[in-house]
Design a protein around this motif. Structure first.
Motif, mmCIF file in Angstrom:
data_model
loop_
_atom_site.group_PDB
_atom_site.id
_atom_site.type_symbol
_atom_site.label_atom_id
_atom_site.label_comp_id
_atom_site.label_asym_id
_atom_site.label_seq_id
_atom_site.Cartn_x
_atom_site.Cartn_y
_atom_site.Cartn_z
ATOM 1 N N LEU A 17 0.826 -1.207 0.000
ATOM 2 C CA LEU A 17 0.000 0.000 0.000
ATOM 3 C C LEU A 17 0.862 1.260 0.000
ATOM 4 C CD1 LEU A 17 -2.637 -1.122 2.660
ATOM 5 C CD2 LEU A 17 -2.803 -1.270 0.168
ATOM 6 N N GLY A 18 2.061 1.130 0.576
ATOM 7 C CA GLY A 18 2.968 2.271 0.633
ATOM 8 C C GLY A 18 4.284 1.849 1.232
ATOM 9 N N ILE A 19 5.284 2.709 1.141
ATOM 10 C CA ILE A 19 6.586 2.428 1.756
ATOM 11 C C ILE A 19 6.913 3.578 2.695
ATOM 12 C CG2 ILE A 19 9.058 2.103 1.372
ATOM 13 C CD1 ILE A 19 8.414 0.768 -1.277
ATOM 14 N N ASP A 20 6.970 3.265 3.988
ATOM 15 C CA ASP A 20 7.262 4.263 5.015
ATOM 16 C C ASP A 20 8.735 4.195 5.399
ATOM 17 O OD1 ASP A 20 4.527 4.860 5.031
ATOM 18 O OD2 ASP A 20 4.134 3.323 6.553
ATOM 19 N N ILE A 21 9.214 5.253 6.036
ATOM 20 C CA ILE A 21 10.613 5.303 6.488
ATOM 21 C C ILE A 21 10.663 5.278 8.010
ATOM 22 C CG2 ILE A 21 12.697 6.728 6.617
ATOM 23 C CD1 ILE A 21 12.344 5.495 3.908
ATOM 24 N N GLN A 22 11.467 4.372 8.555
ATOM 25 C CA GLN A 22 11.726 4.330 9.998
ATOM 26 C C GLN A 22 13.148 4.804 10.263
ATOM 27 O OE1 GLN A 22 10.928 0.374 11.489
ATOM 28 N NE2 GLN A 22 8.707 0.681 11.470
ATOM 29 N N ILE A 23 13.330 5.556 11.349
ATOM 30 C CA ILE A 23 14.650 6.077 11.717
ATOM 31 C C ILE A 23 15.155 5.309 12.926
ATOM 32 C CG2 ILE A 23 16.021 8.142 12.186
ATOM 33 C CD1 ILE A 23 14.351 8.363 9.650
ATOM 34 N N GLY A 24 16.333 4.687 12.814
ATOM 35 C CA GLY A 24 16.913 3.936 13.927
ATOM 36 C C GLY A 24 17.775 4.799 14.818
ATOM 37 N N ARG A 25 18.328 4.208 15.881
ATOM 38 C CA ARG A 25 19.106 4.984 16.856
ATOM 39 C C ARG A 25 20.418 5.496 16.288
ATOM 40 N NH1 ARG A 25 23.029 1.474 18.902
ATOM 41 N NH2 ARG A 25 22.529 -0.730 18.604
ATOM 42 N N ARG A 44 21.529 7.735 6.007
ATOM 43 C CA ARG A 44 21.407 8.114 7.419
ATOM 44 C C ARG A 44 21.032 9.587 7.598
ATOM 45 N NH1 ARG A 44 23.436 4.002 10.535
ATOM 46 N NH2 ARG A 44 24.782 2.538 9.405
ATOM 47 N N CYS A 45 20.361 9.845 8.696
ATOM 48 C CA CYS A 45 20.132 11.212 9.153
ATOM 49 C C CYS A 45 21.286 11.565 10.077
ATOM 50 C CB CYS A 45 18.806 11.311 9.912
ATOM 51 S SG CYS A 45 18.599 12.867 10.806
ATOM 52 N N PRO A 46 22.095 12.602 9.753
ATOM 53 C CA PRO A 46 23.280 12.909 10.559
ATOM 54 C C PRO A 46 22.988 13.716 11.826
ATOM 55 C CG PRO A 46 23.136 14.416 8.703
ATOM 56 C CD PRO A 46 21.982 13.461 8.562
ATOM 57 N N ASN A 47 21.736 14.109 12.020
ATOM 58 C CA ASN A 47 21.379 14.950 13.163
ATOM 59 C C ASN A 47 21.201 14.107 14.423
ATOM 60 O OD1 ASN A 47 20.378 16.853 14.946
ATOM 61 N ND2 ASN A 47 18.357 16.963 13.983
ATOM 62 N N ALA A 49 19.917 5.480 10.819
ATOM 63 C CA ALA A 49 19.647 4.735 9.587
ATOM 64 C C ALA A 49 18.191 4.896 9.164
ATOM 65 C CB ALA A 49 19.963 3.255 9.790
ATOM 66 N N LEU A 50 17.999 5.206 7.869
ATOM 67 C CA LEU A 50 16.660 5.284 7.289
ATOM 68 C C LEU A 50 16.328 3.917 6.689
ATOM 69 C CD1 LEU A 50 17.432 8.367 7.437
ATOM 70 C CD2 LEU A 50 16.027 8.665 5.398
ATOM 71 N N THR A 51 15.329 3.250 7.259
ATOM 72 C CA THR A 51 14.946 1.926 6.790
ATOM 73 C C THR A 51 13.567 1.973 6.144
ATOM 74 O OG1 THR A 51 16.191 0.873 8.581
ATOM 75 C CG2 THR A 51 14.540 -0.475 7.455
ATOM 76 N N PRO A 52 13.480 1.645 4.841
ATOM 77 C CA PRO A 52 12.170 1.594 4.201
ATOM 78 C C PRO A 52 11.387 0.365 4.653
ATOM 79 C CG PRO A 52 13.910 1.049 2.634
ATOM 80 C CD PRO A 52 14.590 1.377 3.914
ATOM 81 N N VAL A 53 10.131 0.580 5.022
ATOM 82 C CA VAL A 53 9.267 -0.512 5.494
ATOM 83 C C VAL A 53 7.998 -0.534 4.655
ATOM 84 C CG1 VAL A 53 7.954 -1.425 7.447
ATOM 85 C CG2 VAL A 53 10.165 -0.316 7.839
#
Length: 425
Positions: A83-91, A183-186, A94-98
């Motif tokens: 239905l869609g691909i969401d992004i999860q941010i890890g500790r 990755r998100c560097p922030n 890391a941007l993980t497509p789900v």
């Protein structure tokens, strides 16, 4: 198992003794064909050596025995739509497509989300948003998308594009050269902060009772904590106004935070969430650097010389402690009263003054376990043979270190002699 059964204790009636590899394969095929008739879930066959002397000779790894192995059944696949691909941010940012899926039952479990790992994996599988796909539970546990079904495409499917900015904090994302992960560097990204605090409080880390996912979310969203060190500044009055947290629950959480101040260095090191540093690496590193202040000042070379660590992990540890924000966080944790007790109750000093080098493959113990055994007896270990080396333990296929030890006239013993040595001690 036969003995246990004879004693009247219930065992799995499907268990069978196999004499040869062919017998094992036949048994596997038999269970695979009949798994649907068994009134419980099965994901494979565990094959074990049946004799204790064979088990002892095979030995163990740090996480599993060498004398037992799981032969998994092929995962069963079901069909559903993305239905869609969401992004999860890890500790670690890391941007993980789900993949968000139309719910489907796979081996008795309803699956509505499945990881797609990274952008390259999506391209490799050729998955589009809106595709009909086959899904399975990897190892009959983790949901994953196997492949798209191109014949069912309508033309309305769209290609997934990794966002240029973090969907949580809007920071421009980066993909380091040679890595598959964006990755998100922030470091102050709220998603990362939540995951780091959740990891810090987890059972294998600081084990803070009551610090669940919902509470962590509230603490971050209310601005009460910005990093794990801030947990030690919380008061009961800060927690009582939060949703679903009565005074007694707030007291229990504060008591859990207070108890966590008495910990060990391996736990604290793991809790910091350094990339590639799990529980095993934390144990090994702590053997060489019993104080976190000493580790923070160590060079990459000093850390990578630890058997079982290596340059990649050493660089991550060095990078973590060299970061000014991380350094301030660690300092704040220590000032809050977190102390690490030494785990040396069983230490003896029979091998004090000896310098060991382990080379070749050991059958009974891993090198890390062998090194821990001699350190508990007062000796030291190193990864290189020098004139200061006193004993070289040579396992199978020992190479240049064995030759160098012979040339220098250093005492060389095999694994059997080493085991006898530590038994005597």
């Amino acid at each position: 198992l036969v003995a246990v059964r004879e004693w009247g204790i219930r065992t799995n009636p499907l268990a069978r003794r196999c004499r040869t590899g062919d017998d094992v394969a036949a048994f596997y095929d038999e269970l695979l064909k009949g798994r649907s008739k068994v009134p419980y879930e099965m994901d494979g066959v565990v094959i074990k050596a049946n004799r204790f002397d064979v088990q002892r000779k095979a030995g163990v790894r740090s996480r599993s025995p060498r004398w037992a192995i799981a032969w998994k059944f092929p995962a069963e696949e079901e069909k559903t739509r993305i239905l869609g691909i969401d992004i999860q941010i890890g500790r670690t940012g890391a941007l993980t497509p789900v993949a968000r899926l139309e719910p489907v039952v796979v081996r008795g479990v309803t699956v509505s989300n499945a990881t797609l790992h990274n952008e390259d994996e999506i391209r490799k599988k050729g998955v589009l948003v809106g595709d009909w796909v086959f899904v399975r539970r990897a190892g009959d546990v983790i949901p994953e998308v196997v492949a798209p079904i191109p014949d069912l495409r309508t033309g309305e499917e769209t290609e997934f594009v990794m966002p240029a900015h973090c969907p949580v904090c809007n920071t421009k994302v980066v993909r380091p050269e040679g890595e598959a992960v964006t990755r998100c560097p922030n470091l102050e990204c709220p998603a990362q902060v939540k995951e780091r605090i959740r990891h810090f409080a987890s059972r294998d880390a600081m084990d803070i009772e009551g610090m669940g996912e919902k509470l962590v979310e509230q603490l971050v969203e209310e601005g009460l904590v910005g990093n794990p060190a801030d947990l030690y500044g919380l008061r009961i009055d800060d927690l009582i106004p939060l949703e679903r947290l009565a005074e007694k629950s707030a007291e229990n959480v504060i008591a859990g935070i207070e108890r966590s101040k008495q910990t060990t260095l391996p736990r604290l090191l793991y809790a910091l969430g350094i990339r590639n540093v799990g529980t095993t690496v934390s144990d090994v590193v702590s053997e060489h650097f019993p104080r976190i202040e000493t580790l923070a000042k160590a060079s990459i070379e000093e850390i990578s010389n630890i058997d079982g660590v290596g340059p990649v992990i050493a660089r991550e540890i060095k990078r973590f402690f060299d970061d000014s924000q991380n350094a301030k966080m660690v300092e704040k944790i220590i000032k809050a009263g977190v102390t690490c007790k030494e785990i040396r109750q069983s230490r003896t000093m029979e091998l004090e003054g000896e310098l060991f080098v382990f080379t070749g493959s050991l059958e009974t113990l891993s090198r890390t376990q062998a090194a821990a055994e001699v350190k508990r007896r007062g000796a030291k270990t190193t990864s290189t043979v020098t004139k200061k080396t006193t004993i070289v333990v040579a396992g199978g296929k020992a190479g240049s270190k064995h030759a160098k030890a012979e040339k220098l006239g250093i005492k060389i013993i095999d694994e059997a002699a080493f085991l006898e040595m530590i038994r005597e001690q």
